[in-house]
Design an enzyme around this catalytic site. Structure first.
Site, PDB file in Angstrom:
ATOM      1  N   HIS A 158       0.838  -1.215   0.000  1.00 39.97           N
ATOM      2  CA  HIS A 158       0.000   0.000   0.000  1.00 39.97           C
ATOM      3  C   HIS A 158       0.870   1.262   0.000  1.00 39.97           C
ATOM      4  CE1 HIS A 158      -0.154  -0.688   4.645  1.00 39.97           C
ATOM      5  NE2 HIS A 158       0.837   0.138   4.360  1.00 39.97           N
ATOM      6  N   HIS A 169      -1.875   4.531   9.846  1.00 40.26           N
ATOM      7  CA  HIS A 169      -0.522   5.075  10.031  1.00 40.26           C
ATOM      8  C   HIS A 169      -0.592   6.385  10.813  1.00 40.26           C
ATOM      9  CE1 HIS A 169      -0.320   2.478   6.439  1.00 40.26           C
ATOM     10  NE2 HIS A 169       0.964   2.337   6.654  1.00 40.26           N
ATOM     11  N   HIS A 190      10.414  -3.260   3.790  1.00 38.94           N
ATOM     12  CA  HIS A 190      10.769  -1.837   3.780  1.00 38.94           C
ATOM     13  C   HIS A 190      11.068  -1.358   5.194  1.00 38.94           C
ATOM     14  CE1 HIS A 190       6.378  -1.581   4.461  1.00 38.94           C
ATOM     15  NE2 HIS A 190       6.417  -0.271   4.655  1.00 38.94           N
ATOM     16  N   GLU A 234       4.448  -5.146   8.574  1.00 38.96           N
ATOM     17  CA  GLU A 234       3.085  -5.030   8.001  1.00 38.96           C
ATOM     18  C   GLU A 234       2.637  -6.334   7.337  1.00 38.96           C
ATOM     19  OE1 GLU A 234       2.772  -0.259   6.939  1.00 38.96           O
ATOM     20  OE2 GLU A 234       3.210  -1.663   5.319  1.00 38.96           O
TER      21      GLU A 234
HETATM   22  C1  DHB Z   1       5.753   4.053   2.747  1.00 37.95           C
HETATM   23  C2  DHB Z   1       4.710   4.067   3.689  1.00 37.95           C
HETATM   24  C3  DHB Z   1       4.027   2.907   3.968  1.00 37.95           C
HETATM   25  O1  DHB Z   1       2.992   2.885   4.837  1.00 37.95           O
HETATM   26  C4  DHB Z   1       4.360   1.713   3.368  1.00 37.95           C
HETATM   27  O2  DHB Z   1       3.676   0.624   3.753  1.00 37.95           O
HETATM   28  C5  DHB Z   1       5.379   1.692   2.426  1.00 37.95           C
HETATM   29  C6  DHB Z   1       6.066   2.865   2.116  1.00 37.95           C
HETATM   30  C7  DHB Z   1       6.473   5.323   2.423  1.00 37.95           C
HETATM   31  O3  DHB Z   1       6.244   6.331   3.099  1.00 37.95           O
HETATM   32  O4  DHB Z   1       7.275   5.321   1.486  1.00 37.95           O
HETATM   33 FE    FE Z   2       2.340   1.057   5.482  1.00 40.27          FE
END
Ligand code: DHB
Ligand code: FE
Length: 285
Positions: free
Chosen positions: A12, A59, A193, A240
């Site tokens: 997402h 978030h 990430h 996540e």
């Molecule tokens: C980013 C934010 C998110 O919630 C995620 O799941 C992946 C990337 C971002 O800020 O780049």
């Molecule tokens: Fe996220």
């Protein structure tokens, strides 16, 4: 009766939503990512459900440090896109299904999951980006959506086992809803990430691909993986991915049925600073 027909798994990443909103999907940077979504979009157009139970994490938009439920189920008739600092995304209001929400709450809570029930919440990129990935920029979303929000932003987070078992309870609940509804369950977030600290920018594609294999063929084994492994291997926000187990738990093979059919799998590196993945599993009929 209602039935779950498929589960969808999707990153997402907010930048993906921005690329759609600003018509940048054909830019050289984004074209390969969106090319990978074509097959999923064709499938989604041919398999539009009545309702999506959309599992995601807030978030810091609907909830904050003053109140963070582990599992929160949306009960409302509608949910507005959140203002995440740049104004709300120019996407349709998410339309809910209060009757199915009420039934899910009754059934899942009586099945020993202490859900928090929420009414007036905005939905952030965790919810709207997967919808845009599948349905692009429609006037209205083509189906109703029931948000299921999971805390993976503030420790302690729920275990993989708890998420898989919640998915099983959701399936039992849907199976006993006395209306003829085609329901899909989507798990979102990930893939690897890390947005903060010394390891910011971490991506671990071999681990992500092993996760994709394992969530399809060995979800019970994947559910036993400790949260520390997600954070160590997939980064602080890679946790996540544990939410995908809620969607996977709702597939009937975990209740004695046939193994699901893998319709589509796509993973792409990078989208912003994140590995972006998509997986579609259909019930085998
Ligand atoms: C980013 C934010 C998110 O919630 C995620 O799941 C992946 C990337 C971002 O800020 O780049
Ligand atoms: Fe996220």
């Amino acid at each position: 009766m209602a039935r779950i027909s498929a589960s969808v798994y999707s990153s997402h990443v907010p930048a993906i939503g921005v690329a759609i909103d600003q018509n940048k999907t054909d830019d050289p940077y984004y074209a390969p990512l969106f090319a990978g979504y074509e097959a999923g979009r064709k499938w989604a157009a041919a398999n539009t459900p009545d309702v999506v139970i959309l599992v995601f994490n807030d978030h810091g938009n609907a909830f904050g440090l003053d109140l963070i439920p582990t599992f929160a189920l949306g009960m409302s008739a509608s949910y507005e896109p959140a203002d995440e600092g740049w104004g709300p995304r120019p996407v349709p209001t998410v339309q809910g299904h209060p009757a199915l929400s009420a039934h899910l709450a009754q059934s899942v809570i009586q099945d020993n999951f202490d859900l928090t029930l929420v009414n007036d919440i905005p939905v952030d990129h965790g919810c709207t980006v997967p919808l845009s990935v599948m349905y692009d920029q429609p006037e209205e979303w083509p189906c109703k959506v029931i948000p299921l929000l999971v805390n993976v932003v503030q420790y302690p987070v729920p275990s993989g086992k708890r998420c898989l078992e919640l998915g099983k309870a959701i399936r039992r609940a849907v199976d006993t809803f006395d209306e003829d509804l085609d329901v899909q369950i989507w798990g979102t977030g990930g893939m690897s990430h890390q947005l903060q600290g010394e390891r910011a920018g971490l991506i671990n594609q071999p681990w992500d691909n092993a996760f994709l294999d394992r969530i399809v063929t060995d979800p019970e084994g994947q559910a036993a993986v400790d949260h520390v492994e997600y954070v160590r291997e997939a980064g602080s926000e890679g946790i996540e991915l544990v939410m995908w187990l809620i969607a996977r738990g709702a597939m009937s093979d975990l209740a004695g049925g046939e193994a699901p059919t893998e319709v589509h799998r796509h993973d792409h590196v990078p989208a912003s600073n994140t590995a972006a993945g998509q997986l579609i599993l259909e019930e085998t009929v």
